[in-house]
Scaffold this active site. Structure first.
Site, short mmCIF file in Angstrom:
data_model
loop_
_atom_site.label_atom_id
_atom_site.label_comp_id
_atom_site.label_asym_id
_atom_site.label_seq_id
_atom_site.Cartn_x
_atom_site.Cartn_y
_atom_site.Cartn_z
N HIS A 23 -9.62 1.94 -0.51
CA HIS A 23 -8.17 1.80 -0.43
C HIS A 23 -7.66 1.08 -1.68
O HIS A 23 -7.93 -0.10 -1.87
CB HIS A 23 -7.82 1.03 0.85
CG HIS A 23 -6.35 0.92 1.11
ND1 HIS A 23 -5.40 1.50 0.31
CD2 HIS A 23 -5.68 0.30 2.12
CE1 HIS A 23 -4.20 1.24 0.80
NE2 HIS A 23 -4.34 0.50 1.89
N CYS A 60 0.81 -1.22 0.00
CA CYS A 60 0.00 0.00 0.00
C CYS A 60 0.84 1.26 0.00
O CYS A 60 0.31 2.37 -0.06
CB CYS A 60 -0.96 -0.04 1.17
SG CYS A 60 -1.86 -1.60 1.16
N LYS A 79 -9.57 8.15 1.43
CA LYS A 79 -10.03 6.76 1.31
C LYS A 79 -11.48 6.60 1.77
O LYS A 79 -12.13 5.61 1.44
CB LYS A 79 -9.13 5.81 2.11
CG LYS A 79 -7.74 5.62 1.52
CD LYS A 79 -6.96 4.56 2.26
CE LYS A 79 -5.57 4.34 1.68
NZ LYS A 79 -4.61 5.40 2.05
N GLU A 93 -1.72 5.97 13.32
CA GLU A 93 -1.28 7.11 12.49
C GLU A 93 -1.48 8.42 13.24
O GLU A 93 -0.65 9.33 13.14
CB GLU A 93 -2.06 7.12 11.16
CG GLU A 93 -1.55 8.20 10.20
CD GLU A 93 -2.17 8.13 8.81
OE1 GLU A 93 -3.12 7.35 8.60
OE2 GLU A 93 -1.69 8.87 7.93
N PHE A 129 1.68 -3.12 4.06
CA PHE A 129 2.01 -4.44 4.61
C PHE A 129 3.50 -4.68 4.35
O PHE A 129 4.00 -4.42 3.25
CB PHE A 129 1.21 -5.55 3.90
CG PHE A 129 -0.22 -5.73 4.40
CD1 PHE A 129 -0.79 -4.86 5.31
CD2 PHE A 129 -0.97 -6.81 3.94
CE1 PHE A 129 -2.11 -5.05 5.75
CE2 PHE A 129 -2.29 -7.01 4.37
CZ PHE A 129 -2.84 -6.14 5.29
N HIS A 132 -2.85 8.30 5.54
CA HIS A 132 -3.04 6.94 5.01
C HIS A 132 -4.48 6.52 5.35
O HIS A 132 -5.17 5.99 4.51
CB HIS A 132 -2.00 6.00 5.62
CG HIS A 132 -2.01 4.63 5.02
ND1 HIS A 132 -1.91 4.42 3.66
CD2 HIS A 132 -2.11 3.40 5.58
CE1 HIS A 132 -1.96 3.11 3.42
NE2 HIS A 132 -2.08 2.48 4.56
#
Lengths: 85, 416
Positions: free
Chosen positions: B344, B167, B339, B318, B403, B307
């Site tokens: 996403h 991502c 998002k 975050e 990830f 994010h």
């Protein structure tokens, strides 16, 4: 017989290679005239196998450079299959 | 040792294919109006899946951008990339020709590549045998083919590569391309991220990892970053592309300049395959490094495109990272997760979110975080809830975490 095979080959080639049916003459060369690269050619042979329910071995496939060669190969293959049946 | 005189790098073209609009104007209008791009999955029969919705790109016609013969031999993620790259070049009025082709590089990131073709061909392999597998299986599947095909269809002959950092891939692509131009390796680069991960295997795998929202009864409110009731991310697809140029050569050709890329920070958690490190120290350092790289201080930051995945772990972590990196300034900065509207896009998200961040700079308006109705007490910053807002944006950051523990922050600044 061959006329019918030619028509069916033409349809498959037109769909696979996205070319106008007018360009698909018996003499047309898949690579030189119809824009097929090496991967397209493999895919085209697979599509012809599907269409006619036959198997085209790699050695034979390598020799099929033109539309007429495909029609000839397929018609002899179908005759063989008929004779065997 | 060669000492480099670093060049300034500006953004001159933008392209976007997204769940809320298939070009820059539609996308930005969608962001400003809080448009929702999430609905039931139509790309495959998802009736047996735990998650049955996503952010699909609607009404995309690859043949607006590609000849039919070429387009049909490309997976969707690559079609999106070529389309958005052509949009960005046209937007910048940048022509690639014999004189400049070798000076134009490409980096287009993708987290998962051509999953659709891989899944279809695997089914053929099992049901009909290896002879029936398409000769296009591998070239359609591999992640780098978005960058390769974009070169074929634009003529860019400079360095060409692909980031595959899940991502964070789109943001890594932009950051790495920024370095190329900064160093003078190339004069311009097409960069961003692309993804088309709405496939049976991918949705099943993410659902099994408990990463996806399962709010099947109400998809439109499923992506709710920073909200108390968030329950996972919503998978999306699409592409965001930037054309970036070395400042002097952009000025020479009279280019319109959207803004400047000024900083790139990246770190790794070195902690867990999918979970962020507690406290978000990896993300904190990415933000700090981007600011340091740009020579900026926390009080100069006006906006952060977070994010903000809408997973329980990401959004609170975050938030902690932003607080730690910006100190008191964290409470003054406007933060949003777009998002909430797009879902996403995995490797595509860094691309479309960089586009959103640059547009915020250009328009002095920050897009909202929609579906933020009950803020999580652990998420106590200003997330621009539900409505976009006019705001003088001098400096903006975009965060992407992937990830694998990848943390990336990009810093943009108004061009003056």
């Amino acid at each position: 017989m061959k006329e019918e095979i030619f028509t069916r080959v033409k349809n498959v080639v037109a769909e696979q290679l996205e070319v106008d049916e007018k360009e698909i003459t018996p003499e047309a060369n898949f690579a030189g005239d119809l824009g097929a690269d090496s991967l397209d050619t493999v895919e085209l042979v697979m599509a012809l196998e599907e269409e006619f329910d036959i198997e085209i071995p790699d050695e034979a496939a390598e020799k099929i450079a033109t539309v007429q060669a495909a029609v000839d190969y397929i018609s002899s293959k179908l005759e063989e299959d008929d004779a065997a049946a | 040792m060669v000492s480099l005189q670093l060049k300034r790098v500006v953004v001159t073209g933008l392209g976007a294919i997204t769940p809320i609009g298939n070009n820059l104007a539609e996308y930005w209008a969608g962001l400003c109006s809080g448009r929702n791009g999430i609905a039931d999955i139509t790309l495959f029969d998802a009736s047996q899946h735990a998650c049955r919705f996503g952010g699909e790109v609607k009404g995309f016609d690859p043949y607006e951008y590609l000849p039919r013969k070429e387009g049909k031999k490309m997976d969707r993620f690559a079609q999106f990339a070529v389309a958005a790259s052509k949009q960005a070049l046209a937007d910048a009025k940048f022509e690639i020709n014999d004189l400049n082709a070798e000076q134009v590089g490409i980096i287009i990131g993708s987290g998962v590549g051509g999953l659709k073709v891989m899944e279809e061909q695997k089914a053929i392999l099992l049901s009909r045998g290896p002879r029936k597998c398409s000769p296009f299986t591998v070239p359609m599947m591999i992640s780098n083919m978005a960058a390769g095909l974009t070169a074929i269809h634009t003529g860019a002959k400079g360095p060409n590569t692909c980031t595959v950092t899940a991502c964070a891939a789109g943001s890594n692509a932009i950051g790495d391309a920024f370095r190329w131009v900064q160093r003078g390796d190339v004069k311009a680069a097409i960069c961003g991220g692309t993804e088309s991960p709405i496939t049976p295997l991918s949705v099943a795998g993410f659902a099994s990892a408990k990463a996806l929202s399962t709010r099947n009864q109400d998809p439109a409110t499923a992506s709710r970053p920073f909200d108390r009731d968030r329950d996972g991310f919503v998978i999306g697809e699409g592409t965001g592309i930037l054309l970036i140029e070395e400042l002097e050569s952009a000025l020479e050709r009279g280019a319109r300049i959207y803004g400047e890329i000024v900083g790139y920070g990246m770190t790794c958690d070195a902690y867990h395959m999918t979970q962020p490190v507690p406290g978000g120290v990896g993300a904190t350092r990415a933000i700090e490094l981007a600011l340091q790289d740009a020579g900026l201080t926390p009080e100069q930051v006006s906006y952060i495109n977070a994010h903000g995945t809408s997973t329980p772990a990401n959004d609170s972590t975050e938030t902690k990272a932003i607080k730690k990196a910006l100190g008191e300034s964290a409470y003054k900065v406007a933060i949003s997760s777009t998002k909430s509207m797009t879902g996403h896009l995995l490797g595509g998200s860094g691309g479309i979110e960089a586009v959103a961040t640059v547009m915020a700079l250009v328009n002095d308006r920050v897009p909202p975080t929609i579906n933020l109705t009950n803020p999580d007490p652990d998420c106590d910053l200003d997330y621009v809830p539900n409505e976009s807002r006019p705001l003088k944006v001098e400096v903006a950051l975009s965060n992407s975490f992937g990830f694998g523990g990848h943390n990336v922050t990009l810093a943009f600044r108004k061009y003056v």
